[in-house]
Enzyme design. Sequence first.
Site, short mmCIF file in Angstrom:
data_model
loop_
_atom_site.label_atom_id
_atom_site.label_comp_id
_atom_site.label_asym_id
_atom_site.label_seq_id
_atom_site.Cartn_x
_atom_site.Cartn_y
_atom_site.Cartn_z
N CYS A 1 0.83 -1.20 0.00
CA CYS A 1 0.00 0.00 0.00
C CYS A 1 0.87 1.26 0.00
O CYS A 1 1.51 1.56 -0.99
CB CYS A 1 -1.01 -0.02 1.15
SG CYS A 1 -2.38 1.14 0.90
N HIS B 1 -3.64 -4.84 0.77
CA HIS B 1 -3.11 -5.20 2.09
C HIS B 1 -3.26 -6.70 2.33
O HIS B 1 -4.27 -7.14 2.88
CB HIS B 1 -3.88 -4.45 3.20
CG HIS B 1 -3.52 -3.01 3.34
ND1 HIS B 1 -2.40 -2.59 4.02
CD2 HIS B 1 -4.15 -1.89 2.91
CE1 HIS B 1 -2.33 -1.27 4.00
NE2 HIS B 1 -3.38 -0.82 3.33
N GLU C 1 -1.78 -8.38 4.51
CA GLU C 1 -1.53 -8.69 5.92
C GLU C 1 -2.77 -8.61 6.80
O GLU C 1 -2.74 -9.01 7.97
CB GLU C 1 -0.45 -7.75 6.48
CG GLU C 1 -0.91 -6.33 6.84
CD GLU C 1 -1.02 -5.36 5.67
OE1 GLU C 1 -1.06 -4.15 5.92
OE2 GLU C 1 -1.08 -5.83 4.51
#
Length: 228
Positions: free
Chosen positions: A87, A165, A167
């Site tokens: 990002c 993202h 994660e």
Amino acid sequence: MATEALLGEAFSDHGFDVEAFEVVPAERVHDPVGDVAFPDPTGYDVIVPLGATWAVYDEALRDSWVGAEMALMRDAAEAGTALLGVCFGGQLLAQTFGGTVARSPHPEIGWYDVVSDRPDLVPEGPWFQWHFDRWSLPPGATELARTANSSQAFVLGRTMALQFHPEVDADLLEVWLAEDRDGDVVALGSTHDELLSRTAELADDVAARIRLLVQGFLTYTAAQPRPS
């Protein structure tokens, strides 16, 4: 602010020791301009710049730690350190290596289907987004994936940038939603409960795909020849 979360777990599964470095402490989140003493990039096999709430093109930040982090990324690339940007971190890499970053006419918050030209590197499917800016590709970069609104991944040598993202899990998302004081989620047509519910539904699928993503990055991108 982003943390490594699922991404850190995936690297650990591949035998990496994961070390986190906080660029802007929580007490400075509303006053992020300042000098930062970054670690020596040559001491790492992989560096993963993560997300942030600011714009990489903010002039005050570029004159302070963003500019310093860009220099660190260049030094790391020249030393042969593999880079994986997420990002804000992906936008930072785009800007570092000659691309541009600007406000997007179509911000993305939530789960968006990502189309990939290289599913062995960037698995297709819904990935979580929370961004208001988008990049143009640096010279020599190859785009790997996209949504209808923006480029989502590119590679350049031993560097890979992601706009989404990977994660994010429910715990991390709850932290972000608690900080959504401006109502960005609602403004883009969703609710906090909807995002949390969708995140829970996709948890097993995302956990599997993030491991494929890290495996692809290590197999193809990080394995590219080091600069001579």
